[in-house]
Design a protein around this motif. Structure first.
Motif, PDB file in Angstrom:
ATOM      1  N   SER A  42      -7.976  -0.602  -3.112  1.00 38.41           N
ATOM      2  CA  SER A  42      -8.729   0.880  -3.232  1.00 38.41           C
ATOM      3  C   SER A  42      -9.533   1.332  -2.264  1.00 38.41           C
ATOM      4  O   SER A  42      -9.469   2.486  -1.750  1.00 38.41           O
ATOM      5  N   SER A  45      -7.139   2.458   0.428  1.00 37.55           N
ATOM      6  CA  SER A  45      -6.694   3.817   0.131  1.00 37.55           C
ATOM      7  C   SER A  45      -7.616   4.819   0.465  1.00 37.55           C
ATOM      8  O   SER A  45      -7.464   6.118   0.938  1.00 37.55           O
ATOM      9  N   THR A  46      -8.842   4.677   0.087  1.00 36.80           N
ATOM     10  CA  THR A  46     -10.034   5.497   0.330  1.00 36.80           C
ATOM     11  C   THR A  46     -10.338   5.587   1.859  1.00 36.80           C
ATOM     12  O   THR A  46     -10.614   6.792   2.116  1.00 36.80           O
ATOM     13  N   GLY A 191      -9.495   3.698  -9.747  1.00 34.94           N
ATOM     14  CA  GLY A 191     -10.085   5.100 -10.418  1.00 34.94           C
ATOM     15  C   GLY A 191     -11.570   5.412 -10.009  1.00 34.94           C
ATOM     16  O   GLY A 191     -12.074   6.731  -9.651  1.00 34.94           O
ATOM     17  N   VAL A 194     -11.278   5.490  -5.616  1.00 29.98           N
ATOM     18  CA  VAL A 194     -10.803   6.655  -4.771  1.00 29.98           C
ATOM     19  C   VAL A 194     -11.078   7.778  -5.731  1.00 29.98           C
ATOM     20  O   VAL A 194     -10.308   8.164  -6.612  1.00 29.98           O
ATOM     21  N   LEU A 345      -6.629  14.055  -8.610  1.00 23.94           N
ATOM     22  CA  LEU A 345      -6.464  13.119  -7.443  1.00 23.94           C
ATOM     23  C   LEU A 345      -5.010  13.352  -6.732  1.00 23.94           C
ATOM     24  O   LEU A 345      -5.121  13.572  -5.454  1.00 23.94           O
ATOM     25  N   PRO A 346      -3.776  13.218  -7.344  1.00 28.60           N
ATOM     26  CA  PRO A 346      -2.769  13.263  -6.648  1.00 28.60           C
ATOM     27  C   PRO A 346      -2.398  14.669  -6.155  1.00 28.60           C
ATOM     28  O   PRO A 346      -2.014  15.192  -4.856  1.00 28.60           O
ATOM     29  N   ILE A 378       0.111   6.386  -0.931  1.00 26.89           N
ATOM     30  CA  ILE A 378      -1.119   6.664  -1.835  1.00 26.89           C
ATOM     31  C   ILE A 378      -1.079   7.462  -3.029  1.00 26.89           C
ATOM     32  O   ILE A 378      -1.406   7.622  -3.950  1.00 26.89           O
ATOM     33  N   ALA A 382      -1.367   7.290  -6.904  1.00 26.47           N
ATOM     34  CA  ALA A 382      -1.986   7.763  -7.678  1.00 26.47           C
ATOM     35  C   ALA A 382      -1.526   8.856  -8.795  1.00 26.47           C
ATOM     36  O   ALA A 382      -2.118   8.712  -9.795  1.00 26.47           O
ATOM     37  N   GLY A 386      -2.556   7.752 -12.355  1.00 27.94           N
ATOM     38  CA  GLY A 386      -3.100   9.005 -13.114  1.00 27.94           C
ATOM     39  C   GLY A 386      -2.475   9.021 -14.241  1.00 27.94           C
ATOM     40  O   GLY A 386      -3.151   9.442 -15.375  1.00 27.94           O
TER      41      GLY A 386
END
Length: 397
Positions: A42, A45-46, A191, A194, A345-346, A378, A382, A386
């Motif tokens: 995470s 990715s962030t 979740g 990110v 997010l995506p 990513i 996501a 998601g």
């Protein structure tokens, strides 16, 4: 020190809220060190997404929403995307604000006791209101940096006094495993780290501190270090929680209560201070992000001191305080926020990847091949997570 740090600290402060503390606590209680790798994933990715967002902000001197709006030439597509973004960020952050204020209130309760419980949400709300009303980015930055330092030390010390098994910790970090029934906890860890609104917040805030692409090196350093420290704090919470028996934790503060027989009242105060700092930093950054997004979406182009900007965060803070003081749990709104963020997010990551590859927008500062490969990975993650989170909320899983 304050001259060197930047918006990355605010991003770290934003993702380490009560939701993150809760998710990390439950991960440690239920699965020990086994899901530390998910937190590492995470954080990586962030860092990748936030670096793109920050680079976009400093090169264009605009927010992410403003650039997306500028680059989408078809009116109906532009209006649809902007409506989704505005709804998810503003309404979602309003729902989460109640949780942020509630988390900070729990921290105050741990420190000062139960006598003043009805007043704690108002204290937190008033504190967030005052800091935002000042409208000075430098003041806000210094306060949040200080709170993040306090929060980090609190959670790190809480983890250290549990005397963790270092080899087991390293195995949990670097050897991925998916224990039975852990998939939803993994989704929760990703979740809460990110976070879509942080992409908007970061792009807007870098232009408050830096004005030239020549500062990109400082921007990247700030992003990498701040988010890595945030990840370390999250991992500390997981580590501390491994000492608690599964049946003992029903709320975040039960983590502190569980540590009391071994370590006395010290653990309670460490947790209380950390949780207060986590709650109040998120109580400031969530309304701030919503105000920046509204500013870009409506094309106001106003500063933090403008009445329109202030009205957005004021509404969010006030609703959050009212929900908590009346004991209202905005479950349905939070469900909407989870679904919206699962979709958002995506979608936002795709648009972010698109605009940072446009020469017309980024010039020589567009993405490298490696950044595009990592960003695409990513986005796929996501989309999968998601979908899982949306199915969870609507009751399919």
């Amino acid at each position: 020190m304050f001259k060197k740090v930047g918006p990355g600290v605010l991003v770290a402060a934003a993702f380490i809220g009560p939701g993150t503390v809760t998710a990390c606590t439950l991960a440690g209680v239920e699965f020990g060190y086994a899901l530390l790798w998910a937190m590492l994933l995470s954080v990586i990715s962030t860092i990748i997404l936030q670096e793109m967002s920050a680079r976009l902000g400093i090169v264009t001197q605009k927010g992410l929403a403003a650039v997306i709006k500028q680059e989408l030439k078809t009116p109906w597509v532009r209006n649809t995307v902007i409506t989704i973004v505005l709804s998810a960020i503003v309404i979602g952050n309003t729902a989460y604000e109640a949780g942020n204020i509630g988390g900070a209130s729990l921290g105050l309760e741990a420190i000062f006791g139960e006598r003043f419980i009805p007043f704690y949400p108002w204290v937190v709300g008033f504190s967030a209101f005052v800091l935002l009303y000042i409208g000075d980015y430098k003041v806000l930055e210094k306060v949040l940096v200080s709170l993040v330092l306090v929060m980090s030390l609190s959670f790190l010390l809480t983890a250290i006094i549990t005397k963790p098994d270092i080899l087991a910790v390293l195995k949990g970090v670097f050897v991925p495993s998916v224990p039975k029934e852990s998939i939803l906890t993994i989704i929760a860890l990703v979740g809460t780290t990110v976070v879509p609104y942080n992409l908007f917040l970061h792009a807007s805030l870098v232009s408050e501190k830096w004005k030239s692409p020549n500062d990109l090196k400082a921007v990247k350093k700030d992003t990498y270090i701040s988010i890595a420290v945030g990840g370390l704090v999250s991992m500390s919470i997981i580590i501390a929680a491994t000492t608690i028996q599964s049946g003992e934790v029903k709320s975040v503060m039960d983590l502190a209560k569980g540590l009391e027989p071994l370590y006395g009242n010290a653990a309670k105060y460490f947790m209380g201070i950390g949780l207060f700092a986590a709650g109040i930093t998120s109580s400031i950054t969530a309304p701030l992000a919503a105000a920046y997004v509204a500013n870009s979406c409506f094309g106001w182009n106003v500063g933090m001191n403008h009445i329109k900007f202030k009205m957005v965060w004021m509404v969010i803070v006030v609703i959050g305080v009212v929900f908590m003081s009346l004991g209202i749990k905005p479950i349905e709104i939070i469900k909407f926020a989870q679904i919206a963020n699962g979709i958002l997010l995506p979608v936002i990551a795709i648009f972010l990847l698109w605009v940072v590859n446009r020469v017309a927008v980024m010039g020589n500062y567009k993405n490298t091949v490696l950044q595009n490969i990592l960003g695409s990975g990513i986005i796929i993650l996501a989309i999968l997570l998601g979908a899982k989170s949306i199915f969870k909320v609507i009751g399919i899983f």
